[in-house]
Design an enzyme around this catalytic site. Structure first.
Site, PDB file in Angstrom:
ATOM      1  CG  HIS A 220      -1.846   1.157   1.322  1.00  0.00           C
ATOM      2  ND1 HIS A 220      -3.110   1.131   0.789  1.00  0.00           N
ATOM      3  CD2 HIS A 220      -1.692   2.384   1.877  1.00  0.00           C
ATOM      4  CE1 HIS A 220      -3.700   2.294   1.006  1.00  0.00           C
ATOM      5  NE2 HIS A 220      -2.865   3.070   1.674  1.00  0.00           N
ATOM      6  CE  LYS A 279      -2.750   9.530  -4.640  1.00  0.00           C
ATOM      7  NZ  LYS A 279      -1.998   9.817  -3.414  1.00  0.00           N
ATOM      8  CG  HIS A 283     -10.179   3.460   2.201  1.00  0.00           C
ATOM      9  ND1 HIS A 283     -10.875   3.647   3.373  1.00  0.00           N
ATOM     10  CD2 HIS A 283      -8.870   3.454   2.553  1.00  0.00           C
ATOM     11  CE1 HIS A 283     -10.029   3.767   4.379  1.00  0.00           C
ATOM     12  NE2 HIS A 283      -8.818   3.659   3.912  1.00  0.00           N
ATOM     13  CG  HIS A 285      -8.698  -5.108   1.197  1.00  0.00           C
ATOM     14  ND1 HIS A 285      -7.504  -5.774   1.358  1.00  0.00           N
ATOM     15  CD2 HIS A 285      -9.122  -5.415  -0.051  1.00  0.00           C
ATOM     16  CE1 HIS A 285      -7.228  -6.451   0.255  1.00  0.00           C
ATOM     17  NE2 HIS A 285      -8.190  -6.242  -0.609  1.00  0.00           N
ATOM     18  CG  ASP A 467      -2.090  12.318   3.945  1.00  0.00           C
ATOM     19  OD1 ASP A 467      -1.066  12.281   3.238  1.00  0.00           O
ATOM     20  OD2 ASP A 467      -2.904  11.383   4.000  1.00  0.00           O
ATOM     21  CG  ASP A 699      -1.694   5.272 -12.969  1.00  0.00           C
ATOM     22  OD1 ASP A 699      -1.478   4.363 -12.149  1.00  0.00           O
ATOM     23  OD2 ASP A 699      -0.909   6.230 -13.135  1.00  0.00           O
TER      24      ASP A 699
END
Length: 948
Positions: A220, A279, A283, A285, A467, A699
């Site tokens: 991730h 961006k 999310h 799972h 962030d 993408d």
């Protein structure tokens, strides 16, 4: 003292939540429940009197017009049916608590705690098994909630954490090393590299050091599959991302690309004074196990990506794309451990809508797709764009001595191991194993934080910002300190509750948090701004110059890692991939003489039908900058191709946003699937009046197995398609994200999602007054078909409607497509086009029907005039083929000559006229009528499936 307050709808008003739940119960094919009432329940804790609780109930919790409240008189005590009271599990953050505490304090009532719940009252003749089924499938999610029993404790005591440094043995035995790797979600190669590092250091690693490596090296966070070394049938590709998509962007070297692939989002120039960033995140799972919270925090996270881009951008719009199992799937076919697609759909939609609406950010673009392979593993893409001064567009750089400042929400146990959870395949055990991996969002905290950060940016109080997302502080602070070094005191991190260990504090993914690098002389002013906005801010450490990551907890050092090892020490994956072309049976059936029923059924397919039910629950008008909305036409219910936002007051310049996605093509050819997604996103920009100038792409790859050789081969070919189309259209990629291992395991059976690529496009439009919508405008206007139709039905909606896949997925002739796009953009710029609609799923037939019922006018069209390949001899092929780079355009008769002159030698044909009546009539190749339908019937077929 603890008081309970129940808030219920007044008796003379419809209980809308109860009515919706009653419908959901009917969808379960359960009988016996005749009425449902839903109430909100609040518990207030503090040194307060009954009169204080009355004040909070009357002034804060209940709407005096539509609701009534009672204190310490629970509604179910006077109710004869069945009652279920649902509350959050112990340790799960209640996002409403902080708002209640703040609002109560504003009323002069000081509370030490607050909790919320939902009370469901069900009437009728049903048994205990039915109630249990309703409870477990509709009323609660065991990941975060439970039904109250006499043994439930509403305000539980959190344990106190007693510090104990945990060190981990990395033994020479390979099987023991692998066992440690499994414990910390490190691969065998990764844990061996770590063992070598610590052997040279002459010490054992601490648990938080291994956790830091696991977070930073997770799929991730680091995208190691895309950065792997591939052997594709003998061809070596060293770093797939750099060799394809990033290479194309570097080769194009567009001066208006201000920041690409180096920050939380990609940034392009808007007008020389401002820049726009964009961006899109996934999310998946978390949304599979807790749809509402997973989707809400997905959107919250991507909003923070924009806020943490450069030196902070203000969010201006959101996008979302969802992929689910089909909503009418029989419950008995849902895999064990998975939620029903309808529940996932409703929960995800609610989560994204609630978060975005509460923040006051318009949701302007998206898509919803359905395939049974998404049932156990839905896909949730959330995107956000922001605007900032050009001077703030590039990432900042802190100096040694700058403070590490944590701003926003408090840190809790929610979200721990979220990135490692998101990097692995789901299974029928995921619901049981992921309690702490699901984050809980609080949009009000994020809204306050946005306002504080923008003020601080404009006063230039911080030198860098990012962030706190996947991996928590370990990723955010670790990445910021990579070039300098950083020292953090974990006991200075504000906590939601006691009992968190130092490792949990470091890797928690609690939401609404940002990290800033602040020169010490500016911290007092930052604190002042944050107090004014009601935002918590804490200095938890400082940046150093030793290129070390050092963590402390109450005067104990718990981590000492070399930054070079943390960020450069991960071993590169070596992957074997193969290009294995699909081979599907080619359908063989006679062409129907009439195609009315086929068109109606195509309009009513889950993937083609109206998504108005979803769109209407988003606010796409807030901020007052939306030029083209998601729905357009005479009644504002037609499907717009792209949306346009004007982010700068007084300026006609706008931002166009669109998306392209069709995973069905991947069942035929992954390269053509990816090329088609790029082409669809680009042509939707062109359809609304945009151009190829200053058009950027993003993408988002969502794939199944990250080890299967054929899947990896498809991934490599799809990435190459992106690069090829990017170079052909001169449209650089500026950002991206991948999500792999999207599989659901039940026992020995593994179901992978279809290879899914979302392409998002963003473009700058110089004059938004030239925007074009897709609805027919006036009878007598001419209808042009632009682009060449080929016999490309592989993976099409028409073939799916007939129960097959076929071969020959739509390809892209980039030279012809670019010529079309440049010419059509010139025609719309000259205001020669009244309406334009791109041809995608369902081909010409669906696009024509949509333009007609959106505008309220019929059409008279002849298929024999459409530019086509010579091998097309069937009406259904010509009507439903999904060849790329095609449009339908409406042109006024007086503009015919000028339009045709601008379009030049591109494939364009006059195929009919807008009719004055309300019928769509299509003549086939031999001149016979193949479709004759009223626009009301077409529209009803299109709207019926999701008219919930």
């Amino acid at each position: 003292m603890i008081y309970r307050i129940d808030v219920s709808p007044v008796s003379n008003l419809t209980d809308r939540r109860g009515a919706a739940l009653l419908k959901d119960i009917a969808d379960l094919n359960l009988s016996g429940v005749t009425n449902v009432r839903v109430s909100d329940v609040y518990w207030l804790k503090g040194d307060i009197e009954r009169s204080d609780a009355d004040i909070v109930g009357r002034e804060l919790l209940a709407d005096p017009v539509t609701e009534t409240f009672s204190v310490e008189q629970p509604v179910e005590k006077s109710f004869t049916g069945q009652a279920v009271l649902v509350v959050h599990n112990p340790g799960v953050a209640d996002p409403v608590e902080e708002t209640i505490l703040k609002a109560a304090a504003d009323l002069g009532v000081t509370l030490s705690g607050a909790r919320t719940g939902k009370l469901y009252l069900l009437e009728g003749d049903f048994d205990a098994d039915t109630l249990t089924l309703i409870t477990n499938r509709l009323l609660l999610n065991p990941i975060i909630q439970h039904a109250v029993t006499p043994a439930s404790v509403i305000f539980g005591e959190n344990p106190v954490y007693d510090f104990a440094l945990r060190e981990v043995d990395l033994l020479d035995d390979d099987s023991a090393l692998c066992a440690v790797g499994r414990d910390f979600c490190l691969s065998p190669d990764e844990v061996r590299v770590a063992a070598d590092y610590y052997q040279k250091a002459g010490r054992k690693p601490t648990d938080v050091e291994l956790e830091t490596l696991a977070q930073s090296w997770s799929e991730h966070c680091v995208h190691k599959t895309f950065k792997a070394r591939y052997n594709l049938d003998g061809q070596v590709i060293d770093n797939l991302l750099k060799s394809t998509i990033a290479r194309a962007t570097k080769q194009l070297d567009k001066p208006w690309c201000l920041s690409v692939f180096v920050d939380n989002s990609g940034v392009i120039d808007f007008d020389g004074e401002y820049a726009v960033c964009f961006k899109v995140e996934t999310h998946n799972h978390p949304s599979a196990v807790e749809p509402y919270g997973g989707a809400a925090t997905g959107l919250g996270g991507v909003i923070r990506d924009v806020l943490g881009t450069g030196l902070a951008a203000r969010p201006i719009f959101n996008t979302d794309v969802f992929c689910f199992g089909e909503p009418d799937m029989p419950y008995e076919e849902v895999p064990p451990g998975a939620l029903h697609p309808r529940r996932v759909f409703k929960g995800v939609r609610s989560g994204v809508a609630d978060y975005g609406n509460r923040l006051g950010i318009p949701t302007v673009n998206g898509a919803v797709l359905f395939d049974e392979r998404y049932t156990g593993n839905p896909l949730v893409y959330c995107g956000t764009a922001g605007i900032m001064p050009v001077w703030a567009a590039k990432p900042g750089q802190q100096s040694p001595g700058d403070l590490v400042v944590l701003m926003g929400g408090r840190t809790g146990r929610d979200g721990i191991h979220g990135v490692t959870f998101s990097s692995e395949a789901l299974s029928d055990k995921s619901n049981e194993q992921s309690f702490s991996s699901v984050q809980i969002g609080n949009p009000i905290v994020e809204k306050r934080m946005i306002e504080a950060i923008i003020q601080a940016r404009d006063e230039r109080l911080f030198s860098r910002i990012t962030d706190v997302g996947g991996g928590g502080l370990s990723s955010a602070v670790g990445e910021m300190g990579a070039d300098t070094g950083v020292e953090v005191h974990l006991d200075r991190v504000p906590l939601k509750y006691s009992g968190l260990s130092y490792a949990e504090i470091w890797i928690s993914e609690s939401q609404e948090r940002m990290v800033l690098a602040v020169p010490p002389q500016h911290f007092a002013r930052l604190e002042e701004i944050c107090r004014g906005e009601g935002v918590e801010v804490s200095a938890i450490g400082e940046f150093t110059d030793d290129k070390k990551l050092k963590l402390h907890y109450k005067n104990h050092q718990v981590c000492d890692l070399d930054m070079d090892f943390l960020h450069e020490g991960r071993p590169q994956l070596e992957l074997v991939a193969t290009d294995r072309p699909s081979s599907n049976p080619e359908p063989s059936f006679p062409c129907p003489e009439r195609l009315d029923d086929d068109l109606l059924q195509l309009l009513g397919r889950w993937n083609t039908c109206s998504k108005e039910w979803v769109i209407r629950q988003y606010d796409h008008e807030v901020q007052g900058s939306s030029v083209l909305k998601p729905l357009v036409g005479r009644q504002s219910d037609g499907p717009g191709d792209a949306s346009i936002v004007k982010p700068v007051a007084g300026s006609q310049r706008g931002v166009i946003v669109s998306c392209g996605i069709n995973p069905a093509y991947a069942d035929v050819d992954a390269y053509n699937m990816a090329a088609s997604a790029v082409d669809e996103a680009v042509r939707q920009i062109i359809a609304v009046g945009g151009s190829l100038d200053r058009l950027a792409l993003l993408d988002n790859f969502c794939w199944g197995s990250a080890t299967d050789q054929a899947a990896l081969g498809a991934l490599a070919r799809a990435a190459q398609a992106c690069a090829d189309l990017s170079l052909a259209y001169e449209t650089p990629f500026i950002s991206g994200k991948d999500s792999l291992n999207n599989q659901f395991r039940v026992g020995d059976k593994i179901v992978s999602i279809p290879h899914t690529l979302l392409i998002s496009a963003i473009s700058i439009m110089a004059d938004t007054s030239k925007a074009v919508t897709m609805d027919f405008k006036s009878p007598g206007n001419l209808i042009y078909a632009i682009g060449r139709t080929r016999a490309e039905l592989g993976g099409s909606a028409y073939y799916a409607h007939r129960g097959c896949i076929g071969n020959g997925a739509p390809a892209v002739d980039t030279a012809q497509a670019r010529a079309i796009y440049e010419r059509l953009a010139a025609a719309t710029d000259k205001r020669l086009v009244q309406a334009c609609h791109d041809l995608s799923e369902g081909g010409l037939g669906v696009a024509l029907a949509e333009m007609a019922f959106a505008g309220g006018y019929g059409a008279d069209v002849s298929l024999s005039k459409v530019m086509r390949d010579n091998d097309i001899i069937r009406d259904d092929t010509l009507l439903f083929a999904e060849s790329n780079s095609r449009f339908l355009a409406e042109v006024a008769p007086e503009n015919r000559a000028a339009f045709e002159e601008v379009m030049g030698m591109t494939p364009v044909a006059l195929i009919g006229v807008v009719a004055s009546d309300d019928r769509v009539v299509v003549k086939g190749l031999n001149g016979n009528v193949v479709i004759d339908q009223g626009i009301t019937d077409l529209k009803n077929a299109w709207q019926r499936p999701l008219k919930w």
